[in-house]
Design an enzyme around this catalytic site. Structure first.
Site, PDB file in Angstrom:
ATOM      1  N   LYS A 110      25.346  15.368  59.309  1.00 35.12           N
ATOM      2  CA  LYS A 110      25.624  16.714  60.271  1.00 35.12           C
ATOM      3  C   LYS A 110      25.288  17.882  59.367  1.00 35.12           C
ATOM      4  O   LYS A 110      25.325  17.702  58.430  1.00 35.12           O
ATOM      5  CB  LYS A 110      27.254  16.852  60.628  1.00 35.12           C
ATOM      6  CG  LYS A 110      27.656  17.938  61.327  1.00 35.12           C
ATOM      7  CD  LYS A 110      29.014  18.120  61.499  1.00 35.12           C
ATOM      8  CE  LYS A 110      29.470  19.273  62.431  1.00 35.12           C
ATOM      9  NZ  LYS A 110      31.077  19.325  62.768  1.00 35.12           N
ATOM     10  N   SER A 165      32.413  19.762  67.772  1.00 27.83           N
ATOM     11  CA  SER A 165      31.006  20.186  67.209  1.00 27.83           C
ATOM     12  C   SER A 165      29.963  19.218  66.739  1.00 27.83           C
ATOM     13  O   SER A 165      28.820  19.706  66.489  1.00 27.83           O
ATOM     14  CB  SER A 165      31.270  21.370  66.247  1.00 27.83           C
ATOM     15  OG  SER A 165      31.773  20.634  65.132  1.00 27.83           O
ATOM     16  N   SER A 190      36.511  17.747  66.196  1.00 31.86           N
ATOM     17  CA  SER A 190      35.048  17.539  66.116  1.00 31.86           C
ATOM     18  C   SER A 190      34.554  16.233  65.585  1.00 31.86           C
ATOM     19  O   SER A 190      33.320  16.068  65.699  1.00 31.86           O
ATOM     20  CB  SER A 190      34.344  18.742  65.341  1.00 31.86           C
ATOM     21  OG  SER A 190      34.438  19.708  66.249  1.00 31.86           O
TER      22      SER A 190
HETATM   23  N1  GLN Z   1      36.613  22.681  69.317  1.00 38.95           N
HETATM   24  C1  GLN Z   1      37.342  23.218  68.246  1.00 38.95           C
HETATM   25  C2  GLN Z   1      36.743  24.571  67.962  1.00 38.95           C
HETATM   26  O1  GLN Z   1      35.994  25.069  68.593  1.00 38.95           O
HETATM   27  C3  GLN Z   1      37.136  22.360  66.873  1.00 38.95           C
HETATM   28  C4  GLN Z   1      35.632  22.320  66.280  1.00 38.95           C
HETATM   29  C5  GLN Z   1      35.864  21.604  65.038  1.00 38.95           C
HETATM   30  O2  GLN Z   1      36.653  20.732  64.993  1.00 38.95           O
HETATM   31  N2  GLN Z   1      34.831  21.915  64.365  1.00 38.95           N
HETATM   32  O3  GLN Z   1      37.201  25.448  66.893  1.00 38.95           O
END
Ligand code: GLN
Length: 502
Positions: A81, A156, A180
């Site tokens: 990532k 994400s 995420s």
């Molecule tokens: N969807 C969540 C957010 O927007 C989690 C994102 C994540 O785990 N990086 O913060």
């Protein structure tokens, strides 16, 4: 079976028997990755760098008998990532702010996997600074779901999930602040584990919300995840929240193997396993197709001896407001360093220092990141700190306590990862609250710092994959991975691949 379908253990065998070299394996996956630019999963590919690492791996494998460094992962490709910093590949965190950033060092996770001999295939698209649930917030374009190119892959870590699902890489790294790793894995039909907070070093993982961020593996199966997590995890003096305890010294892979081998009767292999089913996870908001697939998975466990226990996580709904106060608060502080001086894009024209910082940040950050900085700054400001931030921290404590109360009655908690399958691109991008509501089943685990997994368990509306969430108590990753592995021994959801990738 094609190379793209082999497990990490099977790839190891191929490499050791000299059926294929690490260079050939890297070439094979590079070609797949290059052929699927339509998914927009990879942000940076660099054949020269990848093949140099593959050649090193081949040398190690050739000298296997003399080398103590060859292990289960040597010569196997992985992609990261783009939020893990890498010395060789650019690291953007999905943001214009870092469009041309090259780190002077590797993140600990990247370094550890490199030492294990893994070959880096490239860097994967993600939501800007990991903020998002659909991967539509990347400054470099949305990622597409390989099961349906009109749908989001989740976020994400959507690039990681899409790349593994389309078999462009055997494995990927991801990060999870509020879901995420688990949510994109569920939406793309792959397996992922978010470890206990502190298990995997955050050093070199570009910070979003430091008290929540945790890296982990994304792969096809629980067995592959066990191998990968074993190589990624461990105490790191460079991360002050990394945990050094008796639990973190035990090999995850060896415990996983011991757990998986000890079950004798295949028909009752989950005997004595108590699965807590939170009633709040099956209430309003959960779509019928996801509920049906998850219920079928629970029945499969029950038929093999597990006991289902109804439990309650009464503050599930509160996890959304608590998370969306705490995460933006920490983000607003972490993102202060992107000022065009210490880090990040610098505006071309400006009047003075203040103007330079304001313009650089206005140009460098996307809309969702700005929204979070505003919210975060607000909830930390004088007069609101007690009303919002401190209150959210108290709720966080209670949510963690709810899980501990639940674990008195069960070994693992199971339920859906997300209320729906992957939605159509654009469907929720103009409605941040609708997007935040999608995180309802993953946020509690993050706030409590617990380990959680997503395991493919069926298909729902639009023939899109559904993920089963497994939540364990602190440091119970090996046993959790073994439970998931034994489920995958008797089901084949994790082996299904999207047709478009053929
Ligand atoms: N969807 C969540 C957010 O927007 C989690 C994102 C994540 O785990 N990086 O913060």
């Amino acid at each position: 079976m094609t190379l793209a379908e082999l497990s990490l253990a099977q790839l190891r065998t191929e490499l050791d028997r000299k059926k294929i070299s690490a260079v050939e394996l890297a070439e094979y996956f590079l070609a797949r990755a290059e052929s699927r630019t339509d998914l927009n999963a990879f942000l940076h590919l660099d054949r020269t760098l990848t093949l140099a690492q593959a050649r090193d791996a081949d040398i190690q494998i050739a000298h296997r008998n003399y080398s103590a460094t060859v292990n289960a992962l040597t010569g196997i490709p992985i992609a990261h990532k783009d939020i893990f910093v890498t010395r060789d590949w650019r690291t953007t965190a999905g943001s214009r702010m870092l469009e041309n950033y090259v780190s002077p060092f590797d993140a600990t996770v990247v370094e550890k996997l490199k030492v294990a001999g893994m070959v880096c295939l490239g860097k994967l698209n993600c939501d800007e600074f990991a903020m998002g649930s659909s991967n539509e917030n990347s400054a470099f374009g949305a990622v597409k779901n390989p099961w349906d190119l009109h749908r989001v892959p989740g976020g994400s870590s959507g690039g990681s999930a899409a790349a593994v699902a389309a078999r462009l890489t055997p494995a990927a790294t991801g990060t999870d602040t509020g879901g995420s790793l688990r949510q994109p894995a569920a939406m793309c039909g792959i397996t992922a584990i978010k470890p206990t907070y502190g298990r995997v070093s955050r050093y070199g993982m570009i910070a979003f919300a430091s008290s929540l961020d945790q890296g982990g593996p994304m792969a096809r199966s629980a067995e592959d995840c066990a191998l990968l997590l074993d190589a990624m995890a461990g105490f790191d003096t460079k991360d002050s929240t990394s945990i050094d305890s008796a639990e973190t010294k035990v090999s995850i892979w060896r415990s996983f193997q011991a757990e998986s081998a000890s079950k004798t009767s295949p028909m009752l292999e989950f005997e004595n396993l108590r699965i807590g089913v939170p009633k709040e996870f099956f209430s309003e908001g959960l779509s019928n197709d996801v509920a049906a697939a998850v219920r079928a998975a629970l029945t499969a466990f029950e038929q093999r001896g597990a006991t289902l226990v109804e439990i309650s996580l009464p503050r599930t709904a509160l996890s959304i407001p608590a998370y969306y106060v705490i995460a933006p608060a920490e983000a607003s502080s972490n993102l202060a360093r992107f000022d065009g001086v210490r880090y990040g894009h610098r505006a071309a024209d400006y009047k003075d220092l203040g103007d330079m910082i304001a313009k650089s940040r206005a140009e460098g950050f996307g809309a969702e990141v700005k929204r979070r900085i505003l919210v975060g700054t607000y909830v930390l400001s004088h007069g609101y700190y007690d009303a919002y931030y401190r209150q959210a921290q108290k709720v966080r404590r209670l949510i963690a306590q709810d899980f501990q109360d639940a674990f008195k009655r069960c070994d693992f908690i199971m339920g859906p990862v997300a209320p729906t399958t992957a939605w159509k691109m654009g469907e929720k991008s103009n409605d941040p609250v609708a997007m935040y509501l999608e995180d309802i089943f993953t946020l509690g685990v993050s706030l409590a710092g617990l380990p959680g997994m997503s395991v493919p368990c069926g298909f729902g509306a639009g023939e899109m994959p559904v993920g089963l969430q497994i939540i364990g108590n602190y440091f119970d990753e090996a046993r959790m991975l073994s439970v998931a592995h034994r489920y995958q021994q008797v089901t084949d959801w994790h082996l299904r691949t999207p047709e478009v990738s053929a």
